[in-house]
Design an enzyme around this catalytic site. Structure first.
Site, mmCIF file in Angstrom:
data_model
loop_
_atom_site.group_PDB
_atom_site.id
_atom_site.type_symbol
_atom_site.label_atom_id
_atom_site.label_comp_id
_atom_site.label_asym_id
_atom_site.label_seq_id
_atom_site.Cartn_x
_atom_site.Cartn_y
_atom_site.Cartn_z
ATOM 1 N N GLU A 271 0.550 5.432 6.243
ATOM 2 C CA GLU A 271 -0.639 5.787 5.293
ATOM 3 C C GLU A 271 -1.585 6.128 6.317
ATOM 4 O OE1 GLU A 271 -1.643 6.155 2.244
ATOM 5 O OE2 GLU A 271 -3.448 6.518 3.389
ATOM 6 N N LYS B 259 -12.647 2.202 -13.268
ATOM 7 C CA LYS B 259 -12.508 1.388 -14.548
ATOM 8 C C LYS B 259 -13.457 0.197 -14.317
ATOM 9 C CE LYS B 259 -10.511 4.394 -15.642
ATOM 10 N NZ LYS B 259 -10.035 5.510 -15.124
ATOM 11 N N ALA C 53 1.158 11.462 8.984
ATOM 12 C CA ALA C 53 2.519 11.960 9.433
ATOM 13 C C ALA C 53 2.377 13.677 9.363
ATOM 14 C CB ALA C 53 3.228 11.356 8.368
ATOM 15 N N ALA D 40 4.869 11.564 -0.330
ATOM 16 C CA ALA D 40 3.916 10.990 -1.491
ATOM 17 C C ALA D 40 2.427 11.028 -0.990
ATOM 18 C CB ALA D 40 4.554 9.620 -1.844
ATOM 19 N N GLY E 208 -13.732 16.973 -17.939
ATOM 20 C CA GLY E 208 -12.358 16.714 -18.295
ATOM 21 C C GLY E 208 -12.469 15.306 -18.257
ATOM 22 N N TYR E 209 -11.158 14.586 -17.631
ATOM 23 C CA TYR E 209 -10.860 13.039 -17.498
ATOM 24 C C TYR E 209 -12.227 12.612 -16.776
ATOM 25 C CZ TYR E 209 -6.089 12.495 -18.619
ATOM 26 O OH TYR E 209 -4.914 12.539 -19.499
ATOM 27 N N GLY F 144 -11.126 19.353 -11.469
ATOM 28 C CA GLY F 144 -9.681 19.214 -11.290
ATOM 29 C C GLY F 144 -9.121 18.679 -9.910
ATOM 30 N N ASP G 280 1.233 13.185 -7.311
ATOM 31 C CA ASP G 280 0.416 14.030 -7.573
ATOM 32 C C ASP G 280 1.145 15.249 -6.843
ATOM 33 O OD1 ASP G 280 -1.149 12.350 -9.300
ATOM 34 O OD2 ASP G 280 -3.072 12.648 -8.283
ATOM 35 N N HIS H 113 -2.659 -9.945 -37.715
ATOM 36 C CA HIS H 113 -4.028 -9.977 -38.193
ATOM 37 C C HIS H 113 -4.823 -10.887 -37.636
ATOM 38 C CE1 HIS H 113 -6.688 -8.978 -41.238
ATOM 39 N NE2 HIS H 113 -6.849 -10.301 -41.634
#
Ligand code: FAD
Ligand code: NAD
Length: 463
Positions: free
Chosen positions: A35, A52, A118, A146, A185-186, A270, A310, A442
């Site tokens: 990483e 969030k 890497a 990844a 967008g998002y 994007g 992604d 309910h």
């Protein structure tokens, strides 16, 4: 310089990579994960989780503010204040707990983690440039790419100073007085709404003819209404052409040029796959535009090289990356898995939230299905009333011939938590009768799902 050998090498420790690492470790495969920055990747460090957390801060602050005036609940609060630096420190604490947890899970699975970047030398060998200037070589039987994605930059609005990406917006210590968001967008909507609730005057500039063009107009309608209530200015069909001296130049839908004054410009147009420094030129991978092409087992065109998350394309969502991470480890361990998911639910954490699982009505039609579409509004739902949020609905799309549920969508406050149920119904091949025949507790918003199914069958009970 150290030289390592392993069975599985994972490049990138985001939700795709760390899940692949944990699963490979669980399967007893000798695994190394490299990483370049921090485990957790975009999602945990500068994406899903911190955004969030900030949305939560904004919601709490807005709720407190609402009680400074007349309100139906009779609650009275005087002048709430927000110290954004403190809120950001809390957000960083949440991120730290989660990334620490991931590091612990990797240790538990006996995955060796190496910090560094890497670069492929060939399909089985990578060189890792470490922060201390040293470099290691790793040779592996199987390599999983990844490496995720990065924000797209506009050439005439390069990131720096007052032009920020989502990462910058998640690290501000002061709420900007005026925020111009480029791209509706998002990210633009999630963070634009959050900053508006925290006190910024927000303008959103969107190139398409409406915000969130990924979702159909019926779904985005309640969000558009809320943007208006929050006094967020939305310019659709508009293009930013440049910025200088605290002002953004926009050509609006009518072709007129306008200046929008802004302390910060948040560019969210994007994300694109991230492969910088990876040495892809030393491999012979088939590509799908800028993305790495994979098959239904996450295999690339080179034997022993896999890709997930992604970097392999849309939808660029953390849960897709995680599902691929688990799958690819199983494939490497010799299991007979392949990608056969019926849907990848998507949520936009706007106010109200939007959830879409499976096919939207137009998509179902385009796929050649004759459908029944029914929606049940929250204005007829008791729980929504008790929470003062009657906006939105749950919509169900089913095949006309055998009532198989093809899609479930919803828009409503707090509706994200129902995404699991929507996904489960579609994955298990539920029919309208299954959902209609399931007792929904309910009072909950979930009753609207049962009612939507009953309505599709022609006999809603509460409408
Ligand atoms: P990433 O998470 O991007 O991780 C890739 C990792 O690889 C990084 O840590 C990087 O440092 C490392 N890396 C890259 N190159 C190298 C190299 N050569 N050597 C070593 N390491 C390398 N998705 C959702 O599902 N829900 C949400 O609510 C959501 N909110 C988001 C909010 C924001 C602001 C953003 C930006 C994104 C959001 N996303 C959300 C998208 C989500 O973050 C991504 O889909 C997800 O992180 C992709 O996971 P990944 O493992 O493919 O890549
Ligand atoms: P996006 O694709 O969601 O939205 C980009 C928007 O910018 C689009 O509406 C597009 O029409 C508009 N646009 C493009 N160029 C423009 C220009 N020059 N001027 C004005 N508007 C322009 O991208 P994003 O918001 O940057 O998010 C990137 C990705 O991150 C998403 O696609 C998603 O995969 C992921 N994400 C997911 C979540 C979630 O799951 N809740 C949250 C945030 C991000």
């Amino acid at each position: 310089m150290a030289a390592y050998r392993c069975m599985v090498l994972v490049i990138g420790g985001g939700p795709g990579g760390y899940v692949a690492g944990i699963r490979a470790g669980q399967l007893g495969l000798d695994t190394i994960l490299v990483e370049a920055a921090r485990v957790g990747g975009t999602c945990l460090n500068v994406g899903c989780i911190p955004s969030k957390a900030l949305i939560h801060v904004a919601e709490q602050f807005e709720a407190a503010h609402r009680f400074t005036g007349d309100n139906a609940l009779g609650i009275s609060v005087s002048s709430p204040k927000l110290d954004l630096a403190t809120a950001m420190a809390w957000k960083d604490g949440v991120v730290g707990k989660l990334t620490g947890g991931v590091a612990g899970l990797l240790r538990k699975a006996k995955v060796r983690v190496i910090e560094g970047t890497a670069t492929f030398k060939d399909g089985k060998t990578v060189e890792v440039a470490k922060v201390d200037g040293e470099s290691d070589t790793i040779t592996a039987e199987h390599v999983i790419i990844a490496t995720g994605s990065e924000s797209v930059e506009l050439p005439f609005l390069p990131f720096g100073e007052d032009v920020i990406s989502s990462t910058g917006a998640l690290a501000l210590e002061l709420v900007p007085e005026k925020l111009c968001v480029v791209g509706g967008g998002y990210i633009g909507l999630e963070l634009g709404i959050a900053y508006s609730k925290m006190g910024s005057a927000v303008t959103i500039v969107e190139m398409a003819d409406r915000v969130l063009p990924l979702y159909d107009a019926e779904l985005t309608g309640p969000v558009t209404k809320r943007l208006d209530e929050l006094s967020i200015t939305v310019l659709t069909g508009a293009k930013v052409t440049g910025a200088k001296d605290g002002s953004v130049e926009v050509v609006d839908a009518s072709g007129a040029t306008r200046q929008i004054s802004a302390d910060k410009i948040l560019v969210t147009v994007g994300r694109r796959p991230f492969t910088k420094g990876l040495g892809l030129e030393n491999l012979a991978l088939d590509m799908d535009r800028a993305f790495i092409k994979i098959d239904d087992r996450c295999r690339t065109s080179m034997r022993g090289v896999y890709a997930i998350g992604d970097v392999t394309g849309e939808p660029m969502l953390a849960h897709r990356a995680m599902a691929q991470g688990e799958l690819v480890a199983n494939v490497i361990a010799g299991q007979n898995d392949s990608w056969d998911k019926r849907c990848i639910p998507a949520i936009c954490f706007t106010d109200p939230e939007i959830v879409s699982a499976g096919l939207q009505p137009e998509e179902a039609k385009k796929s050649g299905f004759e459908t029944i579409v029914a929606n049940f509004p929250f204005r007829a739902n008791g729980r929504a009333m008790t929470m003062e949020r009657e906006d939105g609905f749950i919509r169900i799309v089913a095949r006309k011939d055998n009532h198989l549920v093809l899609g479930i969508q919803a828009v409503g406050a707090g509706i994200s938590e129902m995404a699991a149920g929507f996904g489960l119904a579609i994955e298990m091949g539920a029919c309208l009768e299954d959902i209609a025949g399931t007792i929904h507790s309910h009072p909950t918003r979930g009753e609207a799902l049962q009612e939507a199914a009953l309505k599709a069958l022609g006999h809603a009970l509460h409408m």
